[in-house]
Design an enzyme around this catalytic site. Structure first.
Site, mmCIF file in Angstrom:
data_model
loop_
_atom_site.group_PDB
_atom_site.id
_atom_site.type_symbol
_atom_site.label_atom_id
_atom_site.label_comp_id
_atom_site.label_asym_id
_atom_site.label_seq_id
_atom_site.Cartn_x
_atom_site.Cartn_y
_atom_site.Cartn_z
ATOM 1 N N ARG A 20 41.069 48.364 38.422
ATOM 2 C CA ARG A 20 41.375 47.158 39.214
ATOM 3 C C ARG A 20 42.301 47.752 40.283
ATOM 4 N NH1 ARG A 20 38.279 45.804 36.345
ATOM 5 N NH2 ARG A 20 38.537 44.411 34.608
ATOM 6 N N SER A 52 43.108 37.336 33.083
ATOM 7 C CA SER A 52 44.021 37.952 32.548
ATOM 8 C C SER A 52 45.247 38.337 33.284
ATOM 9 C CB SER A 52 43.273 39.210 32.148
ATOM 10 O OG SER A 52 42.285 39.205 31.159
ATOM 11 N N GLU A 78 48.494 42.140 36.531
ATOM 12 C CA GLU A 78 47.202 42.359 37.410
ATOM 13 C C GLU A 78 47.113 41.260 38.520
ATOM 14 O OE1 GLU A 78 43.382 42.588 35.269
ATOM 15 O OE2 GLU A 78 42.376 41.518 36.836
HETATM 16 C C1 LIG Z 1 39.187 32.156 34.705
HETATM 17 C C2 LIG Z 1 39.389 33.354 35.384
HETATM 18 C C3 LIG Z 1 38.442 34.563 34.690
HETATM 19 C C4 LIG Z 1 38.465 35.963 35.526
HETATM 20 N N1 LIG Z 1 37.926 36.954 34.722
HETATM 21 C C5 LIG Z 1 37.900 37.863 35.516
HETATM 22 C C6 LIG Z 1 37.217 39.058 34.927
HETATM 23 O O1 LIG Z 1 36.780 38.807 33.839
HETATM 24 N N2 LIG Z 1 37.365 40.258 35.533
HETATM 25 C C7 LIG Z 1 37.832 40.640 36.581
HETATM 26 O O2 LIG Z 1 38.073 41.758 37.026
HETATM 27 N N3 LIG Z 1 38.920 39.449 37.131
HETATM 28 C C8 LIG Z 1 38.712 38.395 36.565
HETATM 29 N N4 LIG Z 1 39.451 37.181 37.156
HETATM 30 C C9 LIG Z 1 40.290 37.492 38.406
HETATM 31 C C10 LIG Z 1 39.654 37.333 39.621
HETATM 32 O O3 LIG Z 1 38.704 36.464 39.781
HETATM 33 C C11 LIG Z 1 39.300 38.745 40.285
HETATM 34 O O4 LIG Z 1 40.195 39.581 40.309
HETATM 35 C C12 LIG Z 1 38.589 38.328 41.526
HETATM 36 O O5 LIG Z 1 37.939 39.848 42.064
HETATM 37 C C13 LIG Z 1 39.443 38.036 42.577
HETATM 38 O O6 LIG Z 1 38.743 37.677 43.579
HETATM 39 P P1 LIG Z 1 39.366 36.518 44.861
HETATM 40 O O7 LIG Z 1 38.502 36.450 46.056
HETATM 41 O O8 LIG Z 1 39.599 35.191 44.172
HETATM 42 O O9 LIG Z 1 40.686 37.280 45.303
HETATM 43 P P2 LIG Z 1 42.123 36.606 45.725
HETATM 44 O O10 LIG Z 1 42.768 36.181 44.451
HETATM 45 O O11 LIG Z 1 41.915 35.781 46.747
HETATM 46 O O12 LIG Z 1 43.005 38.045 46.067
HETATM 47 C C14 LIG Z 1 43.067 38.901 45.181
HETATM 48 C C15 LIG Z 1 43.522 40.259 45.866
HETATM 49 O O13 LIG Z 1 42.526 40.811 46.535
HETATM 50 C C16 LIG Z 1 42.924 40.681 47.955
HETATM 51 N N5 LIG Z 1 41.620 40.392 48.854
HETATM 52 C C17 LIG Z 1 40.822 39.324 48.739
HETATM 53 N N6 LIG Z 1 39.900 39.235 49.658
HETATM 54 C C18 LIG Z 1 40.043 40.583 50.268
HETATM 55 C C19 LIG Z 1 39.095 40.964 51.511
HETATM 56 N N7 LIG Z 1 38.071 40.330 51.930
HETATM 57 N N8 LIG Z 1 39.632 42.217 51.894
HETATM 58 C C20 LIG Z 1 40.766 42.842 51.243
HETATM 59 N N9 LIG Z 1 41.569 42.237 50.433
HETATM 60 C C21 LIG Z 1 41.259 41.107 49.761
HETATM 61 C C22 LIG Z 1 43.967 39.952 48.136
HETATM 62 O O14 LIG Z 1 44.662 40.308 49.191
HETATM 63 C C23 LIG Z 1 44.721 39.864 46.809
HETATM 64 O O15 LIG Z 1 45.601 40.941 46.992
HETATM 65 C C24 LIG Z 1 39.211 36.127 36.602
HETATM 66 C C25 LIG Z 1 40.266 35.032 37.026
HETATM 67 C C26 LIG Z 1 40.242 33.695 36.357
HETATM 68 C C27 LIG Z 1 40.726 32.568 37.083
#
Ligand SMILES: Cc1cc2nc3c(=O)[nH]c(=O)nc-3n(C[C@H](O)[C@H](O)[C@H](O)COP(=O)(O)OP(=O)(O)OC[C@H]3O[C@@H](n4cnc5c(N)ncnc54)[C@H](O)[C@@H]3O)c2cc1C
Length: 304
Positions: free
Chosen positions: A178, A228, A298
């Site tokens: 992560r 999570s 996380e």
């Molecule tokens: C129902 C549910 C289930 C999930 N299941 C999983 C799972 O199975 N496995 C898992 O790993 N995660 C899971 N997640 C968490 C999440 O979806 C992941 O961590 C995902 O990768 C976050 O992507 P995001 O675009 O929403 O990032 P954001 O929430 O918008 O940002 C997360 C972090 O990434 C950074 N960031 C975002 N975009 C960029 C970019 N382009 N460049 C640099 N930094 C950036 C942000 O600054 C922030 O620190 C889940 C979430 C939910 C709500």
């Protein structure tokens, strides 16, 4: 430079609609909780992103980046600076042989679906992760024993100050559980290339369907959350520790430890970010007292 002058400069520089002042971040995050940001900036291409970052880095006001908002929580007091969103303008996906390229704003689930339709295997684990490609690269998102680092070939990046643009290969991305190099540098992913393997679309679809069925059964996917809440501590499962500590169903205000999966904190109604953070602290303290294990969030908590 004061905030007003910086936001005005960005409004004048970017196309109409790219800057939203006093933005309610609960509307842009899967937790559906939290406060407001000084401004939401949504550049639609790399040139606009770079110019935005140059203005922001020279201004002294704080700025941060989000993708699809599924792993972040903005505090109730909010974030006074600028939130740069990597979204629709960066959402193109293309397939060339066994390689797939995706903009950082592309949804991971949609990217996995396109890979499946092209008969490419490797992204099945990602089909139910609701984030963007950029967020997934930043977080080295993973499920079912697979992670982004297993399939990513290289990542296009813009430096935090907008001054440089470069491509990092997988080894240079410093992936670990992560985590990626971008946590330390603050640089921004604009796209990624994935090296996949040719496979049978029907088998790939079946694997994705099975994964999603499992997810729907075991996780509270229809209630607002950020997935999570805690990282997996070495040698344990956060959800199991929380359940064994008797915390399943515990609530604080509108926040609740999910009855379905204790690793999830959910917004059970009108949770504030403070409810969620308070509950997080109770969970951490109780698990530490009972098992001596320190849970680390996380979810990225942003703001005052
Ligand atoms: C129902 C549910 C289930 C999930 N299941 C999983 C799972 O199975 N496995 C898992 O790993 N995660 C899971 N997640 C968490 C999440 O979806 C992941 O961590 C995902 O990768 C976050 O992507 P995001 O675009 O929403 O990032 P954001 O929430 O918008 O940002 C997360 C972090 O990434 C950074 N960031 C975002 N975009 C960029 C970019 N382009 N460049 C640099 N930094 C950036 C942000 O600054 C922030 O620190 C889940 C979430 C939910 C709500």
């Amino acid at each position: 430079m004061n905030r007003e002058a910086v936001f005005k400069e960005l409004e004048e520089m970017l196309p109409c609609g790219c800057v939203t002042r006093d933005c309610d971040m609960s509307k842009l995050t899967s937790f559906k909780a939290g406060g407001r940001a000084g401004a939401l900036i949504s550049p639609v291409n790399t040139a606009q992103l770079r110019k935005t970052l140059m203005v922001l880095s020279g201004s002294g006001i704080p700025y941060t980046v989000i993708g699809n908002g599924t792993n972040v929580l903005f505090t109730d007091r909010g974030y006074p600076g600028a939130v740069v969103r990597i979204g629709e303008g960066f959402s193109g996906v293309a397939v060339d042989g066994d390689e797939l390229t995706a903009g950082a704003g592309a949804l991971l689930a949609e990217t996995a679906r396109i890979a499946m339709e092209a008969g490419l295997t490797g992204l099945e684990f990602a089909a139910g992760i609701p984030g963007s490609v950029g967020g997934a690269v930043f977080m080295n998102a993973g499920a079912y024993g697979d992670e982004i680092k297993d399939v990513v070939k290289c990542v296009d990046v813009v430096s935090k100050d907008g001054g440089g643009e470069f491509t990092l290969n997988r080894d240079e991305m410093g992936f670990s559980y992560r985590r990626s190099l971008l946590h330390g540098t603050g640089d921004i992913a604009t796209g990624a290339a994935f090296k996949l393997v040719c496979g049978d679309p029907r088998e790939i679809r079946e694997k994705m369907r099975g994964n999603n069925e499992l997810r729907n059964k075991k996780q509270p996917v229809s209630v607002p959350s950020a997935g999570s809440f805690f990282k997996r501590p070495e040698g344990y499962y956060a959800g199991k520790l929380i359940e064994d500590a008797g915390l399943k169903g515990l609530s604080a205000g509108g926040a609740k430890v999910s009855e379905l999966h204790a690793g999830f904190i959910v917004n059970d109604g009108n949770a504030t970010a403070s409810d969620i953070i308070d509950l997080m602290e109770v969970v951490r303290e109780t698990v530490y007292d009972k098992f001596g294990v320190r849970l680390e969030p996380e979810v990225r908590i942003i703001g005052d």
